[in-house]
Scaffold this active site. Structure first.
Site, PDB file in Angstrom:
ATOM      1  N   ALA A 134      -7.988  -3.330  -0.629  1.00 28.03           N
ATOM      2  CA  ALA A 134      -7.479  -4.552  -1.515  1.00 28.03           C
ATOM      3  C   ALA A 134      -5.985  -4.900  -1.137  1.00 28.03           C
ATOM      4  O   ALA A 134      -5.638  -5.912  -1.337  1.00 28.03           O
ATOM      5  CB  ALA A 134      -7.610  -4.306  -2.918  1.00 28.03           C
ATOM      6  N   CYS A 141     -15.527  -0.083  -5.535  1.00 27.67           N
ATOM      7  CA  CYS A 141     -16.130   0.142  -6.795  1.00 27.67           C
ATOM      8  C   CYS A 141     -17.574  -0.471  -7.126  1.00 27.67           C
ATOM      9  O   CYS A 141     -18.127  -0.090  -8.106  1.00 27.67           O
ATOM     10  CB  CYS A 141     -15.359  -0.491  -7.788  1.00 27.67           C
ATOM     11  SG  CYS A 141     -13.432   0.160  -7.741  1.00 27.67           S
ATOM     12  N   ALA A 186      -0.619   0.489   3.303  1.00 23.20           N
ATOM     13  CA  ALA A 186      -1.655   0.430   2.168  1.00 23.20           C
ATOM     14  C   ALA A 186      -2.758   1.524   2.521  1.00 23.20           C
ATOM     15  O   ALA A 186      -3.821   0.997   2.671  1.00 23.20           O
ATOM     16  CB  ALA A 186      -2.074  -1.087   2.043  1.00 23.20           C
ATOM     17  N   TYR A 203       7.415  -1.169   3.307  1.00 24.63           N
ATOM     18  CA  TYR A 203       6.931  -1.453   1.726  1.00 24.63           C
ATOM     19  C   TYR A 203       5.553  -0.530   1.644  1.00 24.63           C
ATOM     20  O   TYR A 203       4.952  -0.292   2.524  1.00 24.63           O
ATOM     21  CB  TYR A 203       6.450  -3.071   1.786  1.00 24.63           C
ATOM     22  CG  TYR A 203       7.774  -3.942   1.832  1.00 24.63           C
ATOM     23  CD1 TYR A 203       8.421  -4.309   0.648  1.00 24.63           C
ATOM     24  CD2 TYR A 203       8.205  -4.175   3.014  1.00 24.63           C
ATOM     25  CE1 TYR A 203       9.624  -5.319   0.976  1.00 24.63           C
ATOM     26  CE2 TYR A 203       9.438  -5.211   3.102  1.00 24.63           C
ATOM     27  CZ  TYR A 203      10.085  -5.578   2.155  1.00 24.63           C
ATOM     28  OH  TYR A 203      11.094  -6.389   2.179  1.00 24.63           O
ATOM     29  N   GLY A 260      -8.517  -1.392  -8.585  1.00 22.08           N
ATOM     30  CA  GLY A 260      -8.479  -2.360  -7.331  1.00 22.08           C
ATOM     31  C   GLY A 260      -7.633  -3.495  -7.775  1.00 22.08           C
ATOM     32  O   GLY A 260      -6.740  -4.005  -6.835  1.00 22.08           O
TER      33      GLY A 260
END
Lengths: 442, 99
Positions: free
Chosen positions: A10, A42, A105, A271, A293
């Site tokens: 995500a 999930c 991420a 980042y 999420g």
């Protein structure tokens, strides 16, 4: 400008999409070690539980749609290292790849329980959708399963396994389900529901080993041996921040990557977003890791927008959460009594039991709301909720209330919707606020 | 694992266990979990009581001194309690009554 994103969950896809929204001319490359990107892990327990018919329903978009958006996703590709000084990453099979801006991420892993027999077949970590497809067929052959520690996904898996007719034993060193976030009085209906459904629970006990001949056939615990063909690992989420650590990027006490409100790390032009980071809590200031999420997605968008040259700030978190646990919905915001006590925070609490619709309307469900207020400012600092419906909306509302500095007196005089089919005359939040006011007077 | 990670992991685990015992007892839930190792004893009988004895201000300063995202730039929290709505005048004053 070339923006590289490592991670296709995500946060990663949120970052890629948002960055292209700011700068459509940016070259956007996403690396993921998995076969797919941007699905809802999930949702996996609900496919196992047969509430959702197919794993395909969990995908947010097709691979072609990402291509059409201008996102170049490199599937099953491992990024081996980052050189923040030279602005390059080393990619397995591709060599060195330059970036102008980099977004990490990399997500999370289950904390490794590090137990003997941990490599046996039959030990399932619910996360990857392709593995979930394989496990789903296996579940048809399972008669008995052990859930090793009862985190949020594990709670959903208990329900799924019960729906599949599998005998479930939960082994958890905590004293009640999700004891790191939920108070015992709030989770009590869930415990009762599990007992009714035939779930065996061993609280305050630990799994000490997995046993079997190549394949799991039993689990050793501090309470004795349990025969089981399946073990679900439900240990807490830990950040997958090894790549950042190796690159010399600062990590915090949670092990998550240190970021500011623009999701910038300690390295220039790098980042980070999602479960690999840590974000300060809005009330206590203590950094938290392993959020939901929706947090990951919002952080990813913030990181992407800033990486592409615009400015957006993320806020400290108050962590509204809610989930289905058996027949109940359970949720909360910020602090419960257990977590407030753990950090040594003073509070005054009040609880009210109410109903979700007019008492005569079909489908009316009970709901319990507990509110916690700061004794000095009387501001709301946390809430916990359990009920048959309407938990998510209340958690979202109360999160804004905590963030805005709303007092218990504001809530005690709040207005509420009354409509027999969707809301009762008395709003349980208001009733709980009145209970807090009463407890203030004591 | 760095020192701060080690400290955070252990302090969180044992402060939570202590709180679970107190809140559990209040709610009639029997909480098992006698210390099993020397490490358990140190954190439960030395660290937790020491942490609880510290004044709030000192405790917050110590937490703030730890490295982490909370030490970077973040938007400030809303004033607590929030100021009244600018259109609201109660008793001729621009301030909501507080109890």
């Amino acid at each position: 400008m070339k923006i590289v994103v490592i991670g296709g969950g995500a946060a990663g896809l949120g970052a890629a999409g948002a960055a292209l929204g700011v700068d459509p001319s940016a070259e956007m490359v996403v690396y993921t070690q998995f076969e797919d990107v941007a699905y809802s892990p999930c949702g996996i327990p609900f496919v196992h539980g047969k509430e959702i018919e197919s794993f395909d329903r969990l995908f947010l978009a097709t691979k072609q749609q990402y291509k059409d958006q201008g996102i170049d996703v490199h599937y099953e590709t491992t990024v081996e290292s980052i050189d923040t000084k030279r602005h390059v990453i080393k990619v397995q099979g591709e060599g060195e790849v330059r970036y102008d801006k980099l977004v990490l991420a990399t997500g999370w892993n289950y904390r490794d329980p590090n137990l003997p027999g941990g490599d046996l077949k039959g030990i399932y970590r619910v996360k990857n959708i392709q593995r979930a497809r394989e496990w789903d067929s296996f579940l048809d052959t399972v008669k008995s399963a052990v859930v090793v520690e009862c985190g949020l996904i594990a709670v959903e898996m208990v329900t799924a396994l019960v729906h599949r007719g599998i005998k479930v034993t939960v082994v958890d060193p905590g004293p009640w389900p999700m004891a790191e976030v939920v108070d015992p009085d709030i989770v009590d209906p869930v415990r009762a529901g599990w007992a009714e459904a035939g779930v065996t629970t061993l609280w305050g006990e630990q799994v000490t080993a997995f046993g079997g001949n190549g394949t799991l056939s039993y689990v050793e615990t501090t309470a004795g041996r349990i025969e089981a063909e399946l073990a679900i690992i439900g240990t807490r989420k830990v950040p997958n921040s090894d790549l950042a650590r190796a690159a010399g990027i600062a990590l915090g006490g949670t092990g998550g990557i240190v970021v500011d409100a623009r999701m910038q790390t300690s390295a220039p032009d790098v980042y980070a977003a999602g479960d690999c980071t840590e974000i300060p809590h809005g009330v206590s200031g203590v950094p938290l890791q392993g959020l939901s999420g929706s947090h990951a997605y919002a952080q990813g968008k913030t990181a992407g927008i800033n990486a592409a040259g615009a400015v957006r700030e993320y806020q400290p978190v108050y962590v509204p959460w809610a989930m289905l646990a058996g027949e109940w919905m359970i949720g909360g915001v910020s602090f419960g009594e257990t977590t407030a006590s753990a950090v040594g925070m003073n509070y005054v609490a009040g609880t009210a039991k109410g109903i979700t619709r007019a008492r005569y309307y079909p489908g009316v469900k009970p709901i319990t709301v507990k509110l916690l207020a700061d004794p000095d400012s009387r501001c709301l600092i946390g809430a916990q909720i359990v009920g048959g419906e309407g938990v998510k909306e209340r958690a979202d509302f109360l999160a804004v209330a905590v963030r805005a500095g709303i007092t218990i007196d504001d809530l005690a005089t709040m207005e509420n919707v009354y409509s027999p089919a969707i809301g009762a005359l008395n709003e349980p939040i208001q009733m709980a606020a009145l209970a807090v006011q009463q407890n203030f007077r004591r | 694992m760095s020192f701060t990670q080690w400290l955070r992991t252990n302090s969180q685990q044992y402060l939570l266990a202590d709180a679970q015992q107190r809140i559990g007892r209040k709610n009639g839930v029997t909480v098992y979990g006698k210390p099993r190792t020397l490490k358990d004893r140190f954190w439960r009988y030395i660290f937790v009581p020491t942490y609880k004895m510290l004044p709030n201000g000192l405790r917050e300063s110590l937490i703030h001194a730890m490295p982490g995202s909370h030490r970077r730039a973040w938007p400030k929290a809303s004033p607590r309690p929030r100021p009244p709505h600018p259109f609201v005048k109660i008793n001729g004053q621009g301030q909501a009554p507080r109890k």
